[in-house]
Motif scaffolding. Structure first.
Motif, PDB file in Angstrom:
ATOM      1  N   ARG A 171      28.546  35.539  21.803  1.00  0.00           N
ATOM      2  CA  ARG A 171      29.420  36.246  22.730  1.00  0.00           C
ATOM      3  C   ARG A 171      30.691  35.427  22.952  1.00  0.00           C
ATOM      4  O   ARG A 171      30.654  34.190  22.978  1.00  0.00           O
ATOM      5  CB  ARG A 171      28.727  36.457  24.079  1.00  0.00           C
ATOM      6  N   GLU A 172      31.762  36.133  23.147  1.00  0.00           N
ATOM      7  CA  GLU A 172      33.037  35.479  23.434  1.00  0.00           C
ATOM      8  C   GLU A 172      33.164  35.287  24.947  1.00  0.00           C
ATOM      9  O   GLU A 172      33.046  36.240  25.713  1.00  0.00           O
ATOM     10  CB  GLU A 172      34.198  36.321  22.922  1.00  0.00           C
ATOM     11  N   VAL A 173      33.389  34.045  25.379  1.00  0.00           N
ATOM     12  CA  VAL A 173      33.540  33.742  26.803  1.00  0.00           C
ATOM     13  C   VAL A 173      34.967  34.089  27.221  1.00  0.00           C
ATOM     14  O   VAL A 173      35.936  33.653  26.586  1.00  0.00           O
ATOM     15  CB  VAL A 173      33.250  32.254  27.075  1.00  0.00           C
ATOM     16  N   VAL A 174      35.089  34.890  28.288  1.00  0.00           N
ATOM     17  CA  VAL A 174      36.410  35.367  28.705  1.00  0.00           C
ATOM     18  C   VAL A 174      36.544  35.334  30.223  1.00  0.00           C
ATOM     19  O   VAL A 174      35.557  35.355  30.957  1.00  0.00           O
ATOM     20  CB  VAL A 174      36.667  36.819  28.217  1.00  0.00           C
ATOM     21  N   PHE A 175      37.784  35.295  30.692  1.00  0.00           N
ATOM     22  CA  PHE A 175      38.072  35.507  32.109  1.00  0.00           C
ATOM     23  C   PHE A 175      37.917  37.004  32.391  1.00  0.00           C
ATOM     24  O   PHE A 175      38.073  37.829  31.479  1.00  0.00           O
ATOM     25  CB  PHE A 175      39.495  35.057  32.449  1.00  0.00           C
ATOM     26  N   PRO A 176      37.637  37.388  33.657  1.00  0.00           N
ATOM     27  CA  PRO A 176      37.492  38.815  33.975  1.00  0.00           C
ATOM     28  C   PRO A 176      38.702  39.643  33.567  1.00  0.00           C
ATOM     29  O   PRO A 176      38.559  40.743  33.030  1.00  0.00           O
ATOM     30  CB  PRO A 176      37.299  38.824  35.494  1.00  0.00           C
ATOM     31  N   SER A 177      39.899  39.137  33.810  1.00  0.00           N
ATOM     32  CA  SER A 177      41.117  39.854  33.392  1.00  0.00           C
ATOM     33  C   SER A 177      42.078  38.856  32.761  1.00  0.00           C
ATOM     34  O   SER A 177      42.051  38.632  31.561  1.00  0.00           O
ATOM     35  CB  SER A 177      41.748  40.588  34.576  1.00  0.00           C
ATOM     36  N   THR A 178      42.923  38.236  33.604  1.00  0.00           N
ATOM     37  CA  THR A 178      43.779  37.145  33.131  1.00  0.00           C
ATOM     38  C   THR A 178      43.627  35.993  34.112  1.00  0.00           C
ATOM     39  O   THR A 178      43.310  36.211  35.291  1.00  0.00           O
ATOM     40  CB  THR A 178      45.263  37.556  33.075  1.00  0.00           C
ATOM     41  N   PRO A 179      43.865  34.741  33.687  1.00  0.00           N
ATOM     42  CA  PRO A 179      43.745  33.613  34.619  1.00  0.00           C
ATOM     43  C   PRO A 179      44.612  33.784  35.859  1.00  0.00           C
ATOM     44  O   PRO A 179      44.179  33.462  36.972  1.00  0.00           O
ATOM     45  CB  PRO A 179      44.207  32.421  33.773  1.00  0.00           C
ATOM     46  N   ALA A 180      45.829  34.317  35.700  1.00  0.00           N
ATOM     47  CA  ALA A 180      46.726  34.484  36.850  1.00  0.00           C
ATOM     48  C   ALA A 180      46.135  35.432  37.886  1.00  0.00           C
ATOM     49  O   ALA A 180      46.075  35.122  39.080  1.00  0.00           O
ATOM     50  CB  ALA A 180      48.085  34.990  36.383  1.00  0.00           C
ATOM     51  N   ILE A 181      45.655  36.580  37.431  1.00  0.00           N
ATOM     52  CA  ILE A 181      45.076  37.565  38.340  1.00  0.00           C
ATOM     53  C   ILE A 181      43.784  37.041  38.963  1.00  0.00           C
ATOM     54  O   ILE A 181      43.554  37.155  40.177  1.00  0.00           O
ATOM     55  CB  ILE A 181      44.804  38.890  37.596  1.00  0.00           C
ATOM     56  N   ASP A 182      42.944  36.430  38.142  1.00  0.00           N
ATOM     57  CA  ASP A 182      41.633  35.991  38.606  1.00  0.00           C
ATOM     58  C   ASP A 182      41.724  34.855  39.626  1.00  0.00           C
ATOM     59  O   ASP A 182      41.047  34.873  40.658  1.00  0.00           O
ATOM     60  CB  ASP A 182      40.773  35.556  37.413  1.00  0.00           C
ATOM     61  N   PHE A 183      42.567  33.856  39.350  1.00  0.00           N
ATOM     62  CA  PHE A 183      42.699  32.734  40.285  1.00  0.00           C
ATOM     63  C   PHE A 183      43.411  33.157  41.565  1.00  0.00           C
ATOM     64  O   PHE A 183      43.113  32.644  42.639  1.00  0.00           O
ATOM     65  CB  PHE A 183      43.436  31.566  39.618  1.00  0.00           C
ATOM     66  N   ASN A 184      44.336  34.090  41.462  1.00  0.00           N
ATOM     67  CA  ASN A 184      45.001  34.618  42.661  1.00  0.00           C
ATOM     68  C   ASN A 184      44.002  35.313  43.581  1.00  0.00           C
ATOM     69  O   ASN A 184      44.024  35.137  44.798  1.00  0.00           O
ATOM     70  CB  ASN A 184      46.128  35.582  42.271  1.00  0.00           C
ATOM     71  N   GLY A 185      43.123  36.112  42.984  1.00  0.00           N
ATOM     72  CA  GLY A 185      42.104  36.794  43.769  1.00  0.00           C
ATOM     73  C   GLY A 185      41.127  35.819  44.395  1.00  0.00           C
ATOM     74  O   GLY A 185      40.712  35.983  45.550  1.00  0.00           O
ATOM     75  N   TRP A 186      40.753  34.797  43.626  1.00  0.00           N
ATOM     76  CA  TRP A 186      39.823  33.756  44.103  1.00  0.00           C
ATOM     77  C   TRP A 186      40.444  32.988  45.271  1.00  0.00           C
ATOM     78  O   TRP A 186      39.789  32.722  46.274  1.00  0.00           O
ATOM     79  CB  TRP A 186      39.492  32.826  42.935  1.00  0.00           C
ATOM     80  N   PHE A 187      41.722  32.646  45.128  1.00  0.00           N
ATOM     81  CA  PHE A 187      42.437  31.888  46.163  1.00  0.00           C
ATOM     82  C   PHE A 187      42.570  32.715  47.447  1.00  0.00           C
ATOM     83  O   PHE A 187      42.379  32.207  48.560  1.00  0.00           O
ATOM     84  CB  PHE A 187      43.821  31.500  45.644  1.00  0.00           C
ATOM     85  N   ALA A 188      42.872  33.996  47.285  1.00  0.00           N
ATOM     86  CA  ALA A 188      43.122  34.859  48.446  1.00  0.00           C
ATOM     87  C   ALA A 188      41.863  35.129  49.260  1.00  0.00           C
ATOM     88  O   ALA A 188      41.937  35.444  50.455  1.00  0.00           O
ATOM     89  CB  ALA A 188      43.722  36.180  47.981  1.00  0.00           C
ATOM     90  N   LYS A 189      40.685  34.986  48.632  1.00  0.00           N
ATOM     91  CA  LYS A 189      39.431  35.272  49.326  1.00  0.00           C
ATOM     92  C   LYS A 189      39.200  34.390  50.545  1.00  0.00           C
ATOM     93  O   LYS A 189      38.675  34.841  51.554  1.00  0.00           O
ATOM     94  CB  LYS A 189      38.242  35.104  48.366  1.00  0.00           C
ATOM     95  N   GLY A 190      39.577  33.096  50.446  1.00  0.00           N
ATOM     96  CA  GLY A 190      39.223  32.194  51.535  1.00  0.00           C
ATOM     97  C   GLY A 190      40.371  31.455  52.177  1.00  0.00           C
ATOM     98  O   GLY A 190      40.151  30.600  53.045  1.00  0.00           O
ATOM     99  N   ASN A 191      41.602  31.742  51.788  1.00  0.00           N
ATOM    100  CA  ASN A 191      42.743  31.017  52.330  1.00  0.00           C
ATOM    101  C   ASN A 191      43.655  31.926  53.150  1.00  0.00           C
ATOM    102  O   ASN A 191      43.882  33.083  52.783  1.00  0.00           O
ATOM    103  CB  ASN A 191      43.548  30.366  51.189  1.00  0.00           C
ATOM    104  N   ASP A 192      44.158  31.381  54.236  1.00  0.00           N
ATOM    105  CA  ASP A 192      45.095  32.110  55.097  1.00  0.00           C
ATOM    106  C   ASP A 192      46.476  32.033  54.467  1.00  0.00           C
ATOM    107  O   ASP A 192      47.138  30.987  54.500  1.00  0.00           O
ATOM    108  CB  ASP A 192      45.097  31.489  56.496  1.00  0.00           C
TER     109      ASP A 192
END
Length: 340
Positions: free
Chosen positions: A64-85
């Protein structure tokens, strides 16, 4: 013939489309608990090879090819926004992806070896200027029966630890441009006074930045030793007043143009070649061996046994063959690039 060619092309397209994917799940959090607030995260993907890896999963060893859910920019932005003010900060946190590569090696029948080639940098951005924070460039080694699953599961763990470490560090005073961060390592090496000047300045250096910038503590310090000849402090006397700097607070000192680096085993000679500054030693002299956490399950007696074993392991590590271990001018850390 034309129809046959169309069928072949269609089959190839279907196979390509249906290739199994293993999606990285950015679980956990990258919450910033420090007082230095960031308003957002910006991801700059500088990876030369965007393919993370195609590795075997499950009992059937399905590739299997290991991939990010969409793109690193979108994924890390969503991850960051979850817990930061996002309303608190005024400065942007910048994550530069340099390398993320997975591979699977040999198996002894019980476990399989896997490696994660990881490299990333972080910066703070205000306006159009960047300030360096931290970097990590290493290879993590895994041994597990399901090594592919373990590596993918640990990708968010490693990024989380790396980002949270960056939160705790102060950005560099130097402000650089977009162009400078394209190859920040080359930029630093080209501008570090210690790497450019033939003669180092004598004195006491409290940090790696002051050493590489060649900015020793002002005044004339004299080194003091104990009965074993080990340096314990540096002392300066001016206008009848004494100023003392403990040895453990020093990054290095330079005497008669020769540098000495503070380490776990005391000061070691710091030499220089075309690659940079280095100490000639082994890990046993640089780091205390890590105790086995399983001893905690056995209470105090287990703890004592662990301490004894730890001491023996430290002795063994110190007997390992010495090698050149370079000092990273970006972080002041020992550079074990290519090692776990």
């Amino acid at each position: 013939m034309k129809k046959l060619l169309q069928i072949v092309c269609t089959c190839i397209a279907i196979i390509s489309f249906s290739q199994a994917k293993e999606v990285i799940k950015l679980k956990g959090n990258i919450v910033n608990y420090t007082e230095y607030a960031y308003k957002s995260i910006k991801v700059i993907d500088q990876r030369e090879d965007k393919q993370i890896g195609e590795i075997p999963f499950g009992d059937n060893k399905e590739m299997r090819e290991v991939v990010f859910p969409s793109t690193p920019a979108i994924d890390f932005n969503g991850w960051f926004a979850k817990g930061n003010d996002l309303d608190k900060g005024k400065v942007e946190f910048v994550l530069v992806l340099k390398k993320l590569k997975l591979s699977v090696g040999e198996s002894d029948g019980k476990t399989t070896t896997g490696t994660m080639d990881f490299s990333a940098q972080t910066f703070a951005k205000a306006g159009d200027k960047y300030q360096f924070i931290y970097k990590k460039d290493t290879v993590f080694t895994f041994n597990h029966k399901e090594v592919s699953e373990q590596m993918v599961k640990n990708i968010p763990v490693i990024y989380s630890a790396f980002i949270k470490k960056s939160y705790t560090l102060d950005p560099s005073d130097k402000k650089i441009t977009d162009n400078d961060i394209k190859d920040y390592e080359s930029y630093v090496k080209a501008n570090a006074a210690a790497l450019k000047e033939e003669q180092l300045k004598d004195g006491i250096y409290l940090s790696y930045t002051s050493f590489f910038d060649q900015l020793p503590e002002p005044g004339k310090y004299n080194l003091e030793t104990n009965s074993k000849g080990e340096i314990t402090k540096a002392v300066k006397e001016e206008d009848g007043k004494k100023s003392k700097i403990s040895s453990y607070k020093m990054f290095a000192y330079v005497e008669k143009g020769k540098a000495y680096k503070q380490t776990f085993s005391g000061f070691l000679e710091l030499n220089r070649d075309e690659k940079g500054f280095y100490v000639t030693t082994n890990r046993g002299h640089l780091f205390p061996v890590q105790s086995n956490s399983t001893y905690g399950m056995f209470g105090l007696i287990g703890g004592i046994a662990g301490a004894i074993e730890q001491g023996e392991r430290q002795k063994k590590m110190k007997k390992q063959e010495a090698e050149k271990i370079y000092i990273d001018p970006l972080t002041g850390e020992y550079d074990f690039s290519g090692e776990s």
